[in-house]
Scaffold this motif. Structure first.
Motif, PDB file in Angstrom:
ATOM      1  N   THR A 270       0.854  -1.185   0.000  1.00 43.57           N
ATOM      2  CA  THR A 270       0.000   0.000   0.000  1.00 43.57           C
ATOM      3  C   THR A 270       0.890   1.234   0.000  1.00 43.57           C
ATOM      4  OG1 THR A 270      -0.138   0.432   2.384  1.00 43.57           O
ATOM      5  CG2 THR A 270      -1.645  -1.244   1.476  1.00 43.57           C
ATOM      6  N   ASP A 271       0.263   2.413  -0.053  1.00 43.00           N
ATOM      7  CA  ASP A 271       1.041   3.652  -0.071  1.00 43.00           C
ATOM      8  C   ASP A 271       1.873   3.848   1.198  1.00 43.00           C
ATOM      9  OD1 ASP A 271      -1.167   4.122   1.555  1.00 43.00           O
ATOM     10  OD2 ASP A 271      -1.745   5.991   0.586  1.00 43.00           O
ATOM     11  N   LYS A 272       1.535   3.154   2.281  1.00 42.78           N
ATOM     12  CA  LYS A 272       2.344   3.253   3.504  1.00 42.78           C
ATOM     13  C   LYS A 272       3.732   2.635   3.308  1.00 42.78           C
ATOM     14  CE  LYS A 272      -1.031   5.092   5.832  1.00 42.78           C
ATOM     15  NZ  LYS A 272      -1.001   6.563   6.083  1.00 42.78           N
ATOM     16  N   ASP A 273       3.850   1.724   2.340  1.00 49.96           N
ATOM     17  CA  ASP A 273       5.135   1.047   2.107  1.00 49.96           C
ATOM     18  C   ASP A 273       6.141   1.916   1.375  1.00 49.96           C
ATOM     19  OD1 ASP A 273       4.617  -1.604   3.250  1.00 49.96           O
ATOM     20  OD2 ASP A 273       3.084  -1.741   1.702  1.00 49.96           O
ATOM     21  N   TYR A 274       5.701   3.061   0.824  1.00 49.68           N
ATOM     22  CA  TYR A 274       6.665   3.962   0.187  1.00 49.68           C
ATOM     23  C   TYR A 274       7.703   4.455   1.195  1.00 49.68           C
ATOM     24  CZ  TYR A 274       3.639   4.252  -3.957  1.00 49.68           C
ATOM     25  OH  TYR A 274       2.901   3.961  -5.077  1.00 49.68           O
ATOM     26  N   ASP A 275       7.322   4.546   2.483  1.00 47.50           N
ATOM     27  CA  ASP A 275       8.251   5.050   3.499  1.00 47.50           C
ATOM     28  C   ASP A 275       9.494   4.178   3.615  1.00 47.50           C
ATOM     29  OD1 ASP A 275       6.505   7.103   4.083  1.00 47.50           O
ATOM     30  OD2 ASP A 275       5.613   6.109   5.824  1.00 47.50           O
ATOM     31  N   THR A 276       9.324   2.858   3.446  1.00 46.93           N
ATOM     32  CA  THR A 276      10.449   1.934   3.604  1.00 46.93           C
ATOM     33  C   THR A 276      11.002   1.434   2.267  1.00 46.93           C
ATOM     34  OG1 THR A 276       8.886   0.109   3.874  1.00 46.93           O
ATOM     35  CG2 THR A 276       9.722   1.151   5.877  1.00 46.93           C
ATOM     36  N   LYS A 277      10.142   1.300   1.272  1.00 46.87           N
ATOM     37  CA  LYS A 277      10.559   0.730  -0.014  1.00 46.87           C
ATOM     38  C   LYS A 277      10.943   1.790  -1.045  1.00 46.87           C
ATOM     39  CE  LYS A 277       9.829  -3.670   0.957  1.00 46.87           C
ATOM     40  NZ  LYS A 277      10.889  -4.695   0.903  1.00 46.87           N
ATOM     41  N   GLY A 278      10.455   3.000  -0.873  1.00 52.02           N
ATOM     42  CA  GLY A 278      10.793   4.080  -1.791  1.00 52.02           C
ATOM     43  C   GLY A 278      10.450   3.776  -3.233  1.00 52.02           C
ATOM     44  N   THR A 279      11.360   4.150  -4.142  1.00 54.77           N
ATOM     45  CA  THR A 279      11.115   3.961  -5.572  1.00 54.77           C
ATOM     46  C   THR A 279      11.193   2.500  -6.010  1.00 54.77           C
ATOM     47  OG1 THR A 279      13.432   4.526  -5.951  1.00 54.77           O
ATOM     48  CG2 THR A 279      11.814   6.268  -6.300  1.00 54.77           C
TER      49      THR A 279
END
Length: 446
Positions: A270-279
């Motif tokens: 989900t969009d919360k995973d951008y914090d750890t996974k980034g691009t």
């Protein structure tokens, strides 16, 4: 002729799990029964006690990057990763370099695959604003589908002329597979964030740029055009809950004229995973909200969404770690797609029978693939043996993609693919690959 007898398997097929045996003769499944005896000393007996045997997964959307982008991947490297992940057949996309928009370039790709692919293969032909004559030359019995980029295209593959689109939809007999994102909406959104942040736009705004509105507007237009023209339409990689309402579960899949797919990443992240996974999890369409993910799951389980695929699209790690505007979208998934879905089975999100339906049976039905996707007598022996209780962790040293990374790195899966059979040949066995080239070109019952 080689003869293999798989004993004591939990056979998952057409909504049931049967404890029994499978006899393979040559390329085909000869017999399925509660108990089969080896009638000759030449029969190779394989004991699958405690394991599950699934039909080989058919992935209807991959980008294996060959020709032209082979620094990222090749048909050889990615098909090898696929069979390690239980994917025995793939359908590859046309946005290579050169693009697969002429019969000549299409045949070149088939030639490469015939020599190097470890998995069964087919390719989609690419549509443009000006190649209708070539599209009409494509034989529907020999090619998986026509791919149209209605957004997020490379090269000249964006088909954005409404008159051309209607003509293609009206005249082709091919199944039309579409990437749906509205380019005008995306460009307008992008300019807002580019003005504010420059090139280094925070990745969390990716789903705001490639927004729900962009997806829904494009998907709804494509569906309206399909209904108007009678075209056979398959919408790739749904990413929003709103889009799921465009699809129906009121008739069997084989009678549907309009179908849909969801990809592993939209069911997992989900969009919360951008914090750890980034691009690393920058895809087009974008990974969106938890609510979107839950609605995608709901539509998958109630059969408005028909197929689970990967949209496997590797880039080098150096490319992916660029700033937002320079980091390409896409990621590698074929090795880890089935383990990820089996993890959802362990979490009681989906049954193993439903996993098989969405990843094996339904792609075969939807694309009318001949004698694959099921464990049936007379069908090709494309089989995957799974140990549901053999945990392993995704690490750099066991990642098989040429690009050498995975968005699942560090994830522990409870289930492991232990063996993969393609056309009756054991091509993958406990992390070791056979030298046998058993793969075939897919054919279509049209």
């Amino acid at each position: 002729m080689k003869t293999i007898l798989i004993k004591n398997a939990h056979i998952v097929n057409e909504g049931t799990i049967l404890k029994g045996d499978i006899l393979i003769e040559g390329d085909y499944i000869k017999e399925i029964n509660d108990s089969i005896s080896a009638k000759s000393a030449n029969v190779i007996v394989f004991d699958a006690e405690g394991k599950y045997v699934l039909p080989g997964v058919i992935d209807d959307q991959v980008h294996f990057r060959e020709p032209g982008l082979t620094n990222k991947a090749t048909i050889e490297t990615e098909s090898k990763a696929a069979i390690a992940g239980g994917i025995t057949s793939f359908i590859e996309m046309p946005n290579t370099n050169p693009q697969t928009t002429t019969i000549e370039e299409l045949e070149k790709k088939f030639e490469i695959a015939s020599k190097t692919s470890s998995a069964n293969y087919s390719f989609m032909f690419g549509g443009t604003n000006d190649n209708l004559d070539e599209i009409l030359k494509v034989d529907p019995k020999k090619v998986a589908a026509l791919k149209l980029f209605l957004g997020s295209s490379t090269g000249n593959m964006l088909v954005d002329d409404p008159k051309v689109l209607e003509t293609i939809f009206s005249k082709t007999n091919l199944l039309i597979a579409v990437h749906c994102e509205d380019e005008a909406t995306i460009k307008a959104n992008f300019e807002i964030y580019k003005e504010k942040f420059g090139d280094d736009i925070p990745i969390k705004y990716h789903p705001e740029i490639r927004s729900e509105e962009a997806c829904y507007l494009s998907s709804s237009k494509a569906i309206a055009l399909a209904k108007k023209t009678g075209a056979r339409l398959h919408v790739f990689h749904l990413s929003t809950g709103k889009e799921t309402d465009l699809f129906s579960n009121k008739i069997p899949l084989k009678e549907k004229k309009i179908t849909a797919e969801v990809c592993i990443h939209h069911l997992w992240f989900t969009d919360k995973d951008y914090d750890t996974k980034g691009t690393l999890i920058k895809w087009n369409p974008a990974v969106k909200t938890k609510n979107d993910r839950e609605q995608l799951w709901e539509a998958l389980l109630d059969d408005r969404i028909d197929v689970i695929a990967t949209d496997h699209a590797p880039h080098t790690i150096e490319e992916k770690k660029n700033v937002y505007t320079k980091a390409p979208s896409g990621g590698p998934l074929v090795q880890h797609a089935l383990p990820a879905m089996l993890e959802m089975y362990h979490k009681e999100k989906i049954s193993i029978e439903k996993v098989v339906e969405k990843m094996c049976h339904n792609p075969a039905i939807l694309f009318q693939i001949e004698k694959r996707g099921f464990i049936k007598e007379g069908y090709f022996a494309d089989l995957v043996v799974v140990d549901l209780n053999n945990p392993w962790t995704v690490k750099k040293e066991n990642i098989l993609y040429k690009c050498g990374w995975s968005p699942f790195e560090g994830t522990t899966f409870k289930s492991r693919i232990t063996q993969t059979f393609i056309n009756g040949s054991l091509v993958y066995n406990n992390s070791k690959f056979s030298d046998v080239k058993a793969a075939k070109r897919l054919t279509f019952n049209r």
